[in-house]
Scaffold this motif. Structure first.
Motif, PDB file in Angstrom:
ATOM      1  N   ARG A   1       0.832  -1.195   0.000  1.00 31.00           N
ATOM      2  CA  ARG A   1       0.000   0.000   0.000  1.00 31.00           C
ATOM      3  C   ARG A   1       0.875   1.256   0.000  1.00 31.00           C
ATOM      4  O   ARG A   1       1.841   1.345   0.773  1.00 31.00           O
ATOM      5  CB  ARG A   1      -0.910   0.019   1.225  1.00 31.00           C
ATOM      6  N   TYR A   2       0.543   2.152  -0.880  1.00 29.66           N
ATOM      7  CA  TYR A   2       1.204   3.451  -1.033  1.00 29.66           C
ATOM      8  C   TYR A   2       2.588   3.359  -1.675  1.00 29.66           C
ATOM      9  O   TYR A   2       3.258   4.376  -1.807  1.00 29.66           O
ATOM     10  CB  TYR A   2       1.317   4.193   0.320  1.00 29.66           C
ATOM     11  N   TRP A   3       3.037   2.156  -2.064  1.00 34.28           N
ATOM     12  CA  TRP A   3       4.336   2.030  -2.724  1.00 34.28           C
ATOM     13  C   TRP A   3       4.204   2.440  -4.193  1.00 34.28           C
ATOM     14  O   TRP A   3       3.149   2.283  -4.824  1.00 34.28           O
ATOM     15  CB  TRP A   3       4.817   0.583  -2.676  1.00 34.28           C
ATOM     16  N   THR A   4       5.306   2.910  -4.777  1.00 37.58           N
ATOM     17  CA  THR A   4       5.329   3.144  -6.214  1.00 37.58           C
ATOM     18  C   THR A   4       5.330   1.802  -6.930  1.00 37.58           C
ATOM     19  O   THR A   4       5.741   0.775  -6.373  1.00 37.58           O
ATOM     20  CB  THR A   4       6.574   3.930  -6.640  1.00 37.58           C
ATOM     21  N   MET A   5       4.861   1.799  -8.163  1.00 35.60           N
ATOM     22  CA  MET A   5       4.862   0.571  -8.952  1.00 35.60           C
ATOM     23  C   MET A   5       6.288   0.046  -9.124  1.00 35.60           C
ATOM     24  O   MET A   5       6.537  -1.157  -9.037  1.00 35.60           O
ATOM     25  CB  MET A   5       4.220   0.808 -10.310  1.00 35.60           C
ATOM     26  N   GLU A   6       7.239   0.950  -9.365  1.00 31.54           N
ATOM     27  CA  GLU A   6       8.629   0.545  -9.560  1.00 31.54           C
ATOM     28  C   GLU A   6       9.190  -0.127  -8.311  1.00 31.54           C
ATOM     29  O   GLU A   6       9.933  -1.101  -8.401  1.00 31.54           O
ATOM     30  CB  GLU A   6       9.483   1.762  -9.933  1.00 31.54           C
TER      31      GLU A   6
ATOM     32  N   VAL B   1       7.726  -3.712  -8.085  1.00 35.30           N
ATOM     33  CA  VAL B   1       8.376  -4.629  -9.029  1.00 35.30           C
ATOM     34  C   VAL B   1       9.772  -4.995  -8.534  1.00 35.30           C
ATOM     35  O   VAL B   1      10.189  -6.160  -8.587  1.00 35.30           O
ATOM     36  CB  VAL B   1       8.444  -4.009 -10.435  1.00 35.30           C
ATOM     37  N   ALA B   2      10.515  -4.016  -8.036  1.00 33.72           N
ATOM     38  CA  ALA B   2      11.867  -4.281  -7.537  1.00 33.72           C
ATOM     39  C   ALA B   2      11.839  -5.251  -6.367  1.00 33.72           C
ATOM     40  O   ALA B   2      12.689  -6.152  -6.263  1.00 33.72           O
ATOM     41  CB  ALA B   2      12.537  -2.975  -7.133  1.00 33.72           C
ATOM     42  N   ASP B   3      10.864  -5.102  -5.484  1.00 29.46           N
ATOM     43  CA  ASP B   3      10.758  -6.014  -4.345  1.00 29.46           C
ATOM     44  C   ASP B   3      10.362  -7.411  -4.800  1.00 29.46           C
ATOM     45  O   ASP B   3      10.899  -8.415  -4.312  1.00 29.46           O
ATOM     46  CB  ASP B   3       9.746  -5.478  -3.339  1.00 29.46           C
ATOM     47  N   LEU B   4       9.442  -7.496  -5.760  1.00 29.18           N
ATOM     48  CA  LEU B   4       9.056  -8.799  -6.302  1.00 29.18           C
ATOM     49  C   LEU B   4      10.247  -9.476  -6.981  1.00 29.18           C
ATOM     50  O   LEU B   4      10.428 -10.695  -6.871  1.00 29.18           O
ATOM     51  CB  LEU B   4       7.908  -8.642  -7.298  1.00 29.18           C
TER      52      LEU B   4
ATOM     53  N   ARG C   1       1.496  -5.189 -15.094  1.00 32.95           N
ATOM     54  CA  ARG C   1       2.415  -4.108 -14.753  1.00 32.95           C
ATOM     55  C   ARG C   1       3.485  -4.565 -13.760  1.00 32.95           C
ATOM     56  O   ARG C   1       4.540  -3.949 -13.646  1.00 32.95           O
ATOM     57  CB  ARG C   1       1.641  -2.922 -14.155  1.00 32.95           C
ATOM     58  N   TYR C   2       3.182  -5.612 -13.027  1.00 34.39           N
ATOM     59  CA  TYR C   2       4.104  -6.108 -12.004  1.00 34.39           C
ATOM     60  C   TYR C   2       4.779  -7.414 -12.410  1.00 34.39           C
ATOM     61  O   TYR C   2       5.608  -7.934 -11.667  1.00 34.39           O
ATOM     62  CB  TYR C   2       3.348  -6.332 -10.687  1.00 34.39           C
ATOM     63  N   GLN C   3       4.408  -7.946 -13.557  1.00 38.23           N
ATOM     64  CA  GLN C   3       4.891  -9.245 -14.020  1.00 38.23           C
ATOM     65  C   GLN C   3       5.707  -9.076 -15.294  1.00 38.23           C
ATOM     66  O   GLN C   3       5.253  -8.442 -16.246  1.00 38.23           O
ATOM     67  CB  GLN C   3       3.701 -10.172 -14.292  1.00 38.23           C
ATOM     68  N   HIS C   4       6.916  -9.652 -15.337  1.00 44.16           N
ATOM     69  CA  HIS C   4       7.722  -9.590 -16.552  1.00 44.16           C
ATOM     70  C   HIS C   4       7.062 -10.431 -17.641  1.00 44.16           C
ATOM     71  O   HIS C   4       6.692 -11.594 -17.403  1.00 44.16           O
ATOM     72  CB  HIS C   4       9.133 -10.110 -16.285  1.00 44.16           C
ATOM     73  N   VAL C   5       6.913  -9.858 -18.825  1.00 43.61           N
ATOM     74  CA  VAL C   5       6.292 -10.536 -19.956  1.00 43.61           C
ATOM     75  C   VAL C   5       7.209 -10.390 -21.167  1.00 43.61           C
ATOM     76  O   VAL C   5       7.593  -9.275 -21.527  1.00 43.61           O
ATOM     77  CB  VAL C   5       4.897  -9.969 -20.279  1.00 43.61           C
ATOM     78  N   LEU C   6       7.579 -11.524 -21.797  1.00 43.68           N
ATOM     79  CA  LEU C   6       8.401 -11.523 -23.002  1.00 43.68           C
ATOM     80  C   LEU C   6       7.624 -12.123 -24.164  1.00 43.68           C
ATOM     81  O   LEU C   6       6.741 -12.962 -23.961  1.00 43.68           O
ATOM     82  CB  LEU C   6       9.687 -12.338 -22.786  1.00 43.68           C
TER      83      LEU C   6
END
Length: 212
Positions: free
Chosen positions: A45-50, A53-56, A109-114
């Protein structure tokens, strides 16, 4: 009969941060000021999207998910959402570059997709990284996923709703597994099958969170 007024549904998420704002570069000032209505766990909550993603990325599991996309399958979005829930490393779309993101519910937005143009391209990518490809389809010669030892590092490969995996995908795979079924239908929904397969990997390899 008088009309019954429906009470308004509460907005999802949380409102503006009460009191003094917390310190930390991972917080988004706009969300702190206006509230966070995103579909994220309380930790983010309240974290930036970036920052999310970095934490994930620090915790992603070493399995990948690949999906053939020859018929613009509507299940792909749901599979991406499940891949995010089970913290897959990357989702690979094989075939058409465009896919219906509606079912992903913004989790892409939070999942890497290739993207890979062909199965051969996916295979080459996997071979470079020594990742075995495990196809999930109920075809002759497949073994039950419930009895199969999934590799810790691997690519779980899924086909389209209806036709399943192409012959080229089956031939390129290192193993083919199927999900045990007990009813009258020949197959189950593609996105449901993908979620079951990812959960099977989790039960074999993931460190489970402690129950609260």
């Amino acid at each position: 009969m008088p009309e019954i007024e429906e009470s308004p549904q509460p907005a999802p998420g949380v409102g503006p941060w009460p009191g003094e704002w917390p310190d930390g570069a991972h917080y988004d000032p706009e969300l702190l000021a206006n509230g966070d209505t995103r579909n994220v766990i309380d930790r983010y909550r309240y974290w930036t999207m970036e920052a999310i993603v970095a934490d994930l990325d620090r915790r992603r599991h070493p399995f990948h998910v690949a999906i053939e996309n020859w018929q613009h399958d509507l299940n792909i979005g749901s599979i991406v959402r499940s891949a995010n829930a089970f913290l897959a490393d990357t989702v690979h779309i094989v075939g058409r570059r465009r896919w219906n993101k509606r079912g992903a519910m913004v989790t892409d937005r939070y999942q890497h997709v290739l993207h890979h143009d062909t199965i051969d391209d996916l295979v080459a990518w996997a071979r470079e990284r020594a990742l075995p490809i495990i196809a999930i389809d109920n075809v002759p010669g497949s073994v039950l996923i419930e009895t199969f030892a999934l590799p810790r590092e691997c690519v779980l490969l899924f086909g389209q709703e209806g036709p399943g995996l192409t012959d080229a995908a089956i031939e390129a795979s290192d193993a083919v597994v199927e999900i045990a079924q007990f009813g009258s239908t020949r197959s189950i929904n593609a996105s449901a099958a993908a979620a079951i397969a990812m959960h099977a990997w989790v039960t074999q390899h993931a460190t489970l969170p402690l129950a609260e």
